[in-house]
Design an enzyme around this catalytic site. Structure first.
Site, PDB file in Angstrom:
ATOM      1  N   LYS A  11       8.022  -7.653 -12.907  1.00 39.01           N
ATOM      2  CA  LYS A  11       9.434  -7.993 -12.613  1.00 39.01           C
ATOM      3  C   LYS A  11       9.404  -8.912 -11.929  1.00 39.01           C
ATOM      4  O   LYS A  11       8.234  -9.087 -11.405  1.00 39.01           O
ATOM      5  CB  LYS A  11       9.622  -6.501 -11.459  1.00 39.01           C
ATOM      6  CG  LYS A  11       9.300  -6.213 -10.758  1.00 39.01           C
ATOM      7  CD  LYS A  11       9.037  -7.028  -9.457  1.00 39.01           C
ATOM      8  CE  LYS A  11       7.718  -6.203  -8.416  1.00 39.01           C
ATOM      9  NZ  LYS A  11       7.945  -7.206  -7.386  1.00 39.01           N
TER      10      LYS A  11
ATOM     11  N   GLY B 212       2.072  -6.218 -11.626  1.00 40.54           N
ATOM     12  CA  GLY B 212       1.036  -5.749 -12.571  1.00 40.54           C
ATOM     13  C   GLY B 212       0.419  -4.340 -12.319  1.00 40.54           C
ATOM     14  O   GLY B 212       0.082  -3.835 -13.297  1.00 40.54           O
TER      15      GLY B 212
ATOM     16  N   ASP C  21       6.711   0.416  -6.109  1.00 41.27           N
ATOM     17  CA  ASP C  21       7.167  -0.126  -7.774  1.00 41.27           C
ATOM     18  C   ASP C  21       7.130   0.457  -8.836  1.00 41.27           C
ATOM     19  O   ASP C  21       7.140  -0.263 -10.118  1.00 41.27           O
ATOM     20  CB  ASP C  21       6.599  -1.895  -7.623  1.00 41.27           C
ATOM     21  CG  ASP C  21       6.307  -2.416  -6.515  1.00 41.27           C
ATOM     22  OD1 ASP C  21       7.638  -2.161  -6.045  1.00 41.27           O
ATOM     23  OD2 ASP C  21       6.582  -3.924  -6.467  1.00 41.27           O
TER      24      ASP C  21
HETATM   25  O1  C5P Z   1       4.299   1.708  -2.128  1.00 43.29           O
HETATM   26  P1  C5P Z   1       2.941   0.726  -2.283  1.00 43.29           P
HETATM   27  O2  C5P Z   1       1.431   1.184  -2.100  1.00 43.29           O
HETATM   28  O3  C5P Z   1       3.064  -0.197  -3.303  1.00 43.29           O
HETATM   29  O4  C5P Z   1       2.931  -0.307  -1.111  1.00 43.29           O
HETATM   30  C1  C5P Z   1       2.279  -1.141  -0.509  1.00 43.29           C
HETATM   31  C2  C5P Z   1       2.271  -1.409   0.895  1.00 43.29           C
HETATM   32  O5  C5P Z   1       3.210  -2.521   1.467  1.00 43.29           O
HETATM   33  C3  C5P Z   1       2.255   0.051   1.994  1.00 43.29           C
HETATM   34  O6  C5P Z   1       1.294   0.477   2.685  1.00 43.29           O
HETATM   35  C4  C5P Z   1       3.546  -1.014   3.329  1.00 43.29           C
HETATM   36  O7  C5P Z   1       2.454  -1.823   4.316  1.00 43.29           O
HETATM   37  C5  C5P Z   1       4.157  -1.989   2.203  1.00 43.29           C
HETATM   38  N1  C5P Z   1       5.541  -1.480   1.962  1.00 43.29           N
HETATM   39  C6  C5P Z   1       6.103  -1.355   2.942  1.00 43.29           C
HETATM   40  N2  C5P Z   1       7.340  -1.111   2.966  1.00 43.29           N
HETATM   41  C7  C5P Z   1       8.019  -1.027   2.130  1.00 43.29           C
HETATM   42  C8  C5P Z   1       7.306  -1.290   0.465  1.00 43.29           C
HETATM   43  C9  C5P Z   1       5.592  -1.425   0.718  1.00 43.29           C
HETATM   44  O8  C5P Z   1       6.395  -2.048   3.974  1.00 43.29           O
HETATM   45  N3  C5P Z   1       9.451  -0.370   1.130  1.00 43.29           N
END
Ligand code: C5P
Length: 306
Positions: free
Chosen positions: A13, A108, A143
């Site tokens: 994406k 990815g 994502d």
């Molecule tokens: O949800 P995901 O594991 O992909 O997120 C990885 C990191 O990205 C989270 O631990 C956080 O630090 C940051 N994040 C965030 N706000 C979001 C999505 C991700 O701060 N909306």
């Protein structure tokens, strides 16, 4: 039908817009983002593994170097979650054929997790709805639901609460890849650091983006691309500014760091511009690779069974 395995094709994406609110107490930021699925795919094979092997994972393809093949991989964790949730008494063998860059801001790893969830649903005939699949995906990463949904969608909350968006036409992208990734938490952290002391508004949808997609107007879309994480990604990786400059010099309709980067996405008008830009970026010495893609495209879907 007793299946032995399935192959699920899942897209990467780009975020056409990414509005980031203040840091919440749960360590996440409330965001409003506009996702477009693009035609760079990972093919995720999920099959019944050898008895007693547990979950096994391997990877091939142009972007597979450095992909972790243990329980830290989101695809592995997706299989583990599905096995526990649905009490599946089976060993699972996963193969990732990767085309989406690793840690590139193109989701990815999330795509691979999406492929495993959809693959296990198909393989064990669980009959889960898209909503249920996406809800499970959101337990793994912000994502992942979009990897399942594909198309064009607004993501709210952490980016995992999706609403489909009307979009006309097909958009052409040139993507400048980096040789090494950026960590998403590090980029969010840098964004907080750069904004320290400022009052941060609630995140909001970018109306100009939505309007240009509805009208199928690539020129207006190019002007409206926006990403609150771009300065943070450029601050951690200053060479990205040079990459963005090449796009401006070679007539891209717009350019943007994708998500938390470091992939830079250039929206181009036609084939000729795409070629010019591809050559210029390749010659610039500031990118690790250049690929082309178009969007929007479908979400996770089965391409074969055996
Ligand atoms: O949800 P995901 O594991 O992909 O997120 C990885 C990191 O990205 C989270 O631990 C956080 O630090 C940051 N994040 C965030 N706000 C979001 C999505 C991700 O701060 N909306």
């Amino acid at each position: 039908m007793n299946l032995n395995g399935v192959v699920i094709r899942v897209p990467g994406k780009v975020n056409l817009g990414l509005s980031v609110g203040p840091l919440d107490s749960d360590g996440y930021h409330e965001i409003v983002t506009l996702f477009q699925a693009i035609s760079l795919y990972d093919d995720v094979t999920v099959k019944i593994g050898s008895e007693g092997a547990g979950i096994t994972l391997d990877a091939s393809g142009s972007t597979s170097t450095g992909v972790p093949l243990d329980e830290t991989n989101l695809a592995y964790r997706a299989a583990d979650l599905m096995i526990r949730k649905f009490q599946l008494d089976s060993d699972i063998d996963i193969h990732l054929k990767k085309e989406i860059p690793v840690a590139g801001g193109m989701a990815g790893g999330s795509a691979d997790a999406a492929g495993v969830i959809v693959g296990i649903d198909a393989l064990f005939e669980l009959g889960l709805s898209r909503d249920e699949l996406e809800r499970i995906g959101s337990e793994l990463g912000s994502d992942v639901p979009f990897g399942i949904a594909g198309g064009t969608a607004i993501g709210r909350g952490r980016g995992d609460q999706l609403t489909p968006v009307l979009s006309q036409g097909t958009y052409q992208w040139v993507l400048a890849l980096s040789n090494s990734g950026l960590s998403t938490p590090a980029v969010y952290g840098e964004c907080d650091r750069l904004r320290e002391g400022l009052s941060i508004a609630k995140p909001s949808a970018n109306d100009a983006l939505l309007q240009s997609l509805r009208a199928g107007d690539a020129r207006e879309l190019g002007k409206a691309l926006s990403n609150d994480l771009q300065s943070a990604a450029c601050s951690l990786r200053p060479a990205l500014r040079l990459v963005l400059d090449v796009g401006n010099d070679y007539g891209a309709l717009g350019c943007i760091v994708s998500g938390s980067g470091p992939t830079v996405a250039f929206l181009v008008e036609d084939e000729e511009r795409a070629l010019d830009l591809t050559v210029a970026l390749s010659a610039s010495g500031v990118v690790g690779g250049v690929v082309r893609a178009s969007g929007p495209t479908h979400g996770a879907r089965r391409i074969s069974s055996f």
